[in-house]
Design an enzyme around this catalytic site. Structure first.
Site, PDB file in Angstrom:
ATOM      1  N   SER A 191       5.960 -22.178 -14.281  1.00 34.11           N
ATOM      2  CA  SER A 191       5.373 -21.073 -13.514  1.00 34.11           C
ATOM      3  C   SER A 191       4.634 -21.644 -12.315  1.00 34.11           C
ATOM      4  CB  SER A 191       4.412 -20.283 -14.411  1.00 34.11           C
ATOM      5  OG  SER A 191       3.508 -19.544 -13.624  1.00 34.11           O
ATOM      6  N   SER A 192       5.162 -21.356 -11.124  1.00 39.30           N
ATOM      7  CA  SER A 192       4.576 -21.927  -9.905  1.00 39.30           C
ATOM      8  C   SER A 192       3.120 -21.508  -9.758  1.00 39.30           C
ATOM      9  CB  SER A 192       5.391 -21.453  -8.695  1.00 39.30           C
ATOM     10  OG  SER A 192       4.771 -21.827  -7.508  1.00 39.30           O
ATOM     11  N   ASN A 193       2.832 -20.217  -9.965  1.00 42.62           N
ATOM     12  CA  ASN A 193       1.452 -19.787  -9.703  1.00 42.62           C
ATOM     13  C   ASN A 193       0.480 -20.375 -10.728  1.00 42.62           C
ATOM     14  OD1 ASN A 193       0.382 -17.441 -11.519  1.00 42.62           O
ATOM     15  ND2 ASN A 193       2.567 -17.020 -11.225  1.00 42.62           N
ATOM     16  N   GLU A 229      12.747 -18.279  -6.894  1.00 45.51           N
ATOM     17  CA  GLU A 229      12.417 -17.422  -5.737  1.00 45.51           C
ATOM     18  C   GLU A 229      12.969 -18.021  -4.444  1.00 45.51           C
ATOM     19  OE1 GLU A 229       8.283 -16.134  -5.275  1.00 45.51           O
ATOM     20  OE2 GLU A 229       8.630 -15.960  -3.114  1.00 45.51           O
ATOM     21  N   HIS A 231      11.869 -12.857  -9.819  1.00 39.43           N
ATOM     22  CA  HIS A 231      11.834 -13.848  -8.739  1.00 39.43           C
ATOM     23  C   HIS A 231      12.791 -13.524  -7.606  1.00 39.43           C
ATOM     24  CE1 HIS A 231      10.592 -16.167 -12.391  1.00 39.43           C
ATOM     25  NE2 HIS A 231       9.603 -16.398 -11.574  1.00 39.43           N
ATOM     26  N   CYS A 249       0.381  -9.630 -13.089  1.00 34.53           N
ATOM     27  CA  CYS A 249       0.303  -8.961 -11.791  1.00 34.53           C
ATOM     28  C   CYS A 249       1.222  -7.738 -11.850  1.00 34.53           C
ATOM     29  CB  CYS A 249       0.776  -9.908 -10.705  1.00 34.53           C
ATOM     30  SG  CYS A 249       2.492 -10.413 -11.001  1.00 34.53           S
ATOM     31  N   HIS A 292      13.036 -23.705  -7.067  1.00 35.88           N
ATOM     32  CA  HIS A 292      12.404 -22.547  -7.705  1.00 35.88           C
ATOM     33  C   HIS A 292      13.307 -21.320  -7.498  1.00 35.88           C
ATOM     34  CE1 HIS A 292       9.597 -19.260  -8.499  1.00 35.88           C
ATOM     35  NE2 HIS A 292       8.915 -20.138  -9.212  1.00 35.88           N
ATOM     36  N   HIS A 352       8.334 -16.121 -15.895  1.00 34.46           N
ATOM     37  CA  HIS A 352       8.208 -17.449 -16.497  1.00 34.46           C
ATOM     38  C   HIS A 352       7.155 -17.448 -17.592  1.00 34.46           C
ATOM     39  CE1 HIS A 352      10.175 -19.691 -12.904  1.00 34.46           C
ATOM     40  NE2 HIS A 352      11.038 -19.433 -13.859  1.00 34.46           N
TER      41      HIS A 352
END
Ligand code: SF4
Length: 321
Positions: free
Chosen positions: A232-234, A134, A82, A20, A132, A49
């Site tokens: 990686s959360s996403n 972020e 983050h 992104c 996390h 990440h």
């Protein structure tokens, strides 16, 4: 295995996938800093990440550290995409370190929202994942006690907030769009006056990648591979979204070497996507690994196009270009 004996397989690539604008900017910040200042440049935490990205930058002279006390006086340090608690740049200043902040502008936007609500007297409910980076960074924009973290609809029922104080909610940028909608609906049912962002805080990249993986999972894929890191959360959300869209064989892999080929046994159509911190070179590597075992056809299913770009910090912009 000869070309004649290889079984056929169709790979369906989700688009958008992979990097992104925020990740791209963060990596460029480290690369430009290395060009401008020379190695080493220190980076607090993984810049994004992804182990491949971190190792590539380390090979160019970046040194990754957990905390600022590992950075020698006078060195250059970059903060990760983050975001960081306010105490981190304050510490860097106190230690006379030269720092560059690679926080994604869409995370910074959530920080500014939190500050505005606090200034206007609201208690803030943050929807996110405990621990996390972020979430730690966002909570660290405000004094202790100003923000309450919730993770699930069940947490809304258990939530205790300061009596008589108006409320606002904000969210982590990389959450599941569908789960978050449910949590926000529960918050609004319990606290009808709660304020929230005009447009949700989940970022465009997370939203687009979830919509794209939903489309390929629903397009008759026997399995979906999500290329991304286990922290990686996403990327983790992409696995869940694919499973909920009807593809129970949705698997996270960091790169081609991780693929459990036996788990793909009998699959004739496999979907592939990549989290926002995974580079396209890893997608190409995975496709090449399929080509060694199968007669492959590749088709891309695009649900959106992206043109978002973020500016680099002024200290790096034109001078190092
Ligand atoms: Fe920014 Fe979204 Fe990318 Fe995170 S996933 S770096 S919030 S654009």
């Amino acid at each position: 295995m000869t070309a004649e004996t290889r079984p056929s397989i169709e790979l369906i690539l989700a688009a958008p996938r992979g990097f992104c604008a925020g990740v791209d900017r963060a990596i460029q910040i480290v690369e430009r800093a290395l060009e401008q200042y020379g190695a080493p440049v220190y980076v607090r935490h993984e810049i994004v990440h992804n182990r491949f990205v971190v190792d590539s930058l380390a090979a160019k002279g970046a040194i990754f550290v957990d905390e600022l006390d590992e950075v020698p006086a006078g060195a250059h340090v970059v903060f990760s995409a983050h975001g960081v608690p306010k105490s981190v740049p304050a510490d860097a200043q106190a230690r006379r370190l030269s720092y560059l902040d690679a926080t994604c502008p869409l995370v910074s936007k959530v920080h500014r929202e939190a500050e505005r609500h606090h200034r206007e007297g609201r208690h803030i409910v943050l929807i996110g994942h405990a621990g996390h980076p972020e979430v730690i960074g966002t909570m660290g924009q405000l004094p202790a006690g100003a923000v309450t973290l919730i993770e699930t609809v069940g947490d809304v029922d258990r939530l205790t907030v300061p009596a008589g104080q108006p409320l606002a909610y904000i969210t982590q940028t990389t959450l599941s769009v569908d789960d978050t909608a449910g949590i926000i609906a529960a918050l609004k049912r319990r606290f009808p006056q709660i304020e929230g962002p005009k447009k949700e805080d989940i970022c465009y990249a997370t939203t687009n990648r979830q919509a794209a993986v939903k489309a390929i999972a629903a397009a008759g894929c026997d399995a979906v591979l999500v290329i991304g890191a286990p922290n990686s959360s996403n990327s983790l959300r992409l696995v869940e979204v694919a499973q909920r869209a009807g593809c129970s064989r949705a698997l996270l892999v960091q790169r081609a070497a991780d693929i459990d080929w036996s788990a793909l046994g009998g699959a004739g159509r496999v979907g592939i996507t990549a989290g926002a911190s995974a580079p396209e070179i890893l997608v190409e590597e995975v496709i090449a690994a399929f080509r060694q075992r199968y007669a492959v056809t590749v088709r891309e299913v695009a649900t959106a196009t992206e043109s978002v770009q973020f500016k680099l910090p002024a200290a790096l912009d034109a001078s190092a270009a």
